[in-house]
Design a protein around this motif. Structure first.
Motif, short mmCIF file in Angstrom:
data_model
loop_
_atom_site.label_atom_id
_atom_site.label_comp_id
_atom_site.label_asym_id
_atom_site.label_seq_id
_atom_site.Cartn_x
_atom_site.Cartn_y
_atom_site.Cartn_z
N ALA A 59 -11.37 -5.66 -3.37
CA ALA A 59 -11.97 -4.87 -4.45
C ALA A 59 -11.19 -3.57 -4.66
CB ALA A 59 -13.43 -4.57 -4.12
N GLU A 60 -11.34 -3.00 -5.83
CA GLU A 60 -10.65 -1.75 -6.14
C GLU A 60 -11.01 -0.65 -5.13
OE1 GLU A 60 -10.14 1.57 -9.70
OE2 GLU A 60 -11.21 -0.30 -10.12
N ALA A 61 -12.28 -0.54 -4.78
CA ALA A 61 -12.70 0.48 -3.81
C ALA A 61 -12.03 0.26 -2.45
CB ALA A 61 -14.22 0.48 -3.66
N LEU A 67 -5.25 2.92 0.26
CA LEU A 67 -4.29 3.89 -0.27
C LEU A 67 -4.49 5.25 0.39
CD1 LEU A 67 -2.15 4.25 -2.71
CD2 LEU A 67 -4.07 5.29 -3.87
N ASP A 68 -5.74 5.69 0.44
CA ASP A 68 -6.06 7.01 1.01
C ASP A 68 -5.78 7.09 2.51
OD1 ASP A 68 -6.85 7.87 -1.49
OD2 ASP A 68 -9.00 7.60 -1.09
N ARG A 69 -6.04 6.01 3.23
CA ARG A 69 -5.95 6.04 4.70
C ARG A 69 -4.59 5.65 5.25
NH1 ARG A 69 -11.79 3.24 5.87
NH2 ARG A 69 -13.04 5.02 5.17
N GLU A 70 -3.86 4.79 4.53
CA GLU A 70 -2.60 4.26 5.06
C GLU A 70 -1.36 4.76 4.30
OE1 GLU A 70 -2.42 2.46 7.80
OE2 GLU A 70 -4.58 2.14 8.04
N ILE A 71 -1.41 4.72 2.98
CA ILE A 71 -0.20 5.01 2.21
C ILE A 71 -0.03 6.51 2.00
CG2 ILE A 71 1.06 4.57 0.07
CD1 ILE A 71 -0.52 1.94 -0.17
N THR A 72 -1.09 7.19 1.58
CA THR A 72 -0.98 8.63 1.30
C THR A 72 -0.55 9.44 2.53
OG1 THR A 72 -2.54 8.45 -0.52
CG2 THR A 72 -2.22 10.64 0.43
N PRO A 73 -1.09 9.20 3.72
CA PRO A 73 -0.61 9.96 4.88
C PRO A 73 0.88 9.72 5.18
CG PRO A 73 -2.72 8.97 5.39
CD PRO A 73 -2.27 8.39 4.08
N ALA A 74 1.38 8.54 4.88
CA ALA A 74 2.79 8.23 5.13
C ALA A 74 3.70 8.80 4.04
CB ALA A 74 2.99 6.72 5.22
N PHE A 75 3.14 9.05 2.85
CA PHE A 75 3.91 9.58 1.72
C PHE A 75 3.09 10.67 1.01
CE2 PHE A 75 5.77 5.55 2.66
CZ PHE A 75 7.12 5.78 2.49
N ARG A 97 -2.51 -17.03 -9.35
CA ARG A 97 -2.56 -15.86 -10.23
C ARG A 97 -3.62 -14.92 -9.69
NH1 ARG A 97 -1.61 -20.35 -13.42
NH2 ARG A 97 0.19 -20.15 -14.80
N GLU A 98 -3.28 -13.64 -9.66
CA GLU A 98 -4.23 -12.69 -9.09
C GLU A 98 -4.00 -11.27 -9.61
OE1 GLU A 98 -3.58 -12.19 -4.83
OE2 GLU A 98 -1.45 -12.55 -5.10
N ALA A 99 -5.06 -10.49 -9.56
CA ALA A 99 -4.92 -9.06 -9.82
C ALA A 99 -4.07 -8.48 -8.69
CB ALA A 99 -6.30 -8.40 -9.86
N SER A 100 -3.33 -7.43 -9.00
CA SER A 100 -2.46 -6.85 -7.98
C SER A 100 -2.30 -5.36 -8.23
CB SER A 100 -1.10 -7.54 -7.99
OG SER A 100 -0.46 -7.37 -9.23
N TYR A 101 -1.67 -4.71 -7.28
CA TYR A 101 -1.34 -3.29 -7.38
C TYR A 101 0.14 -3.13 -7.06
CZ TYR A 101 -6.37 -2.60 -7.17
OH TYR A 101 -7.72 -2.64 -7.43
N GLU A 102 0.77 -2.23 -7.78
CA GLU A 102 2.16 -1.88 -7.51
C GLU A 102 2.18 -0.40 -7.14
OE1 GLU A 102 6.47 -2.12 -9.71
OE2 GLU A 102 4.76 -1.45 -10.88
N VAL A 103 2.75 -0.10 -6.00
CA VAL A 103 2.90 1.29 -5.55
C VAL A 103 4.39 1.62 -5.58
CG1 VAL A 103 2.61 2.90 -3.63
CG2 VAL A 103 0.82 1.22 -4.14
N VAL A 104 4.72 2.72 -6.26
CA VAL A 104 6.11 3.17 -6.37
C VAL A 104 6.28 4.42 -5.52
CG1 VAL A 104 7.94 3.91 -7.94
CG2 VAL A 104 6.20 2.28 -8.73
N ALA A 125 -0.09 -3.59 7.93
CA ALA A 125 -1.52 -3.25 7.94
C ALA A 125 -2.27 -3.96 6.82
CB ALA A 125 -1.70 -1.73 7.82
N TYR A 126 -1.70 -4.00 5.63
CA TYR A 126 -2.37 -4.64 4.50
C TYR A 126 -2.45 -6.15 4.71
CZ TYR A 126 -3.88 -5.47 -0.30
OH TYR A 126 -4.60 -5.84 -1.41
N GLU A 127 -1.35 -6.75 5.17
CA GLU A 127 -1.33 -8.19 5.40
C GLU A 127 -2.40 -8.60 6.41
OE1 GLU A 127 2.71 -9.08 6.51
OE2 GLU A 127 3.46 -8.54 4.52
N SER A 128 -2.52 -7.86 7.50
CA SER A 128 -3.49 -8.24 8.52
C SER A 128 -4.92 -7.90 8.11
CB SER A 128 -3.12 -7.64 9.87
OG SER A 128 -3.67 -6.38 10.06
N ARG A 129 -5.12 -6.77 7.49
CA ARG A 129 -6.48 -6.35 7.12
C ARG A 129 -7.08 -7.23 6.02
NH1 ARG A 129 -6.56 -0.37 6.30
NH2 ARG A 129 -6.15 -0.56 8.52
#
Length: 146
Positions: A59-61, A67-75, A97-104, A125-129
């Motif tokens: 889900a988006e949430a 994003l807040d817990r894993e990606i933002t602290p790293a970048f 076919r699926e909804a997705s997110y792209e992070v640049v 982390a994303y793959e396992s979670r």
């Protein structure tokens, strides 16, 4: 009687030569000054949302928490997030076919090795979670200025 004149051709040729004469130095200057910033690396990460176990999509949430817990602290310097819609061929040959997110992510080229380690931790982390087969990654070298 047919009247012809080559005046138009002479005038047109003169205008063309004047334009070329003015434009060539400008083009040469642009070609010689291509630096627009510092060497950077751009990494794009592609996050699918369908889970391999057949459970509901991420889900988006859930993704925003990731994003807040894993990606933002790293970048912490910043990133860009795009909503997407992707497709890929599964091992069974079917198109998924699926909804997705792209992070640049943009970061200085001199930090590429350290940042790559951070990126791989995020992917793992994303793959396992979220039971993902993979998180796509693409890298490109560019120049950036902020």
């Amino acid at each position: 009687m047919k009247w012809t004149s080559d005046t138009r051709g002479k005038v047109g040729g003169g205008v063309l030569m004047a334009l070329l004469g003015a434009g060539i130095p400008a083009l040469m200057g642009a070609a010689l000054h291509t630096d627009v910033g510092e060497p950077y690396r751009e990494t794009r990460l592609y996050f699918g949302t369908d889970r391999a176990d057949g459970g509901g999509p991420v889900a988006e949430a859930e993704f925003m928490r990731f994003l807040d817990r894993e990606i933002t602290p790293a970048f912490p310097e910043g990133l860009t997030l795009h909503d997407g819609y992707g497709q890929w061929r599964g091992a069974d040959g079917k198109i998924v076919r699926e909804a997705s997110y792209e992070v640049v992510l943009l970061y200085p080229e001199k930090e590429a090795d350290d940042r790559s380690v951070r990126i791989e931790r995020i992917r793992d982390a994303y793959e396992s979670r979220y039971q993902q087969d993979s998180v796509g990654r693409s890298d490109d070298k560019l120049e950036a200025q902020f």
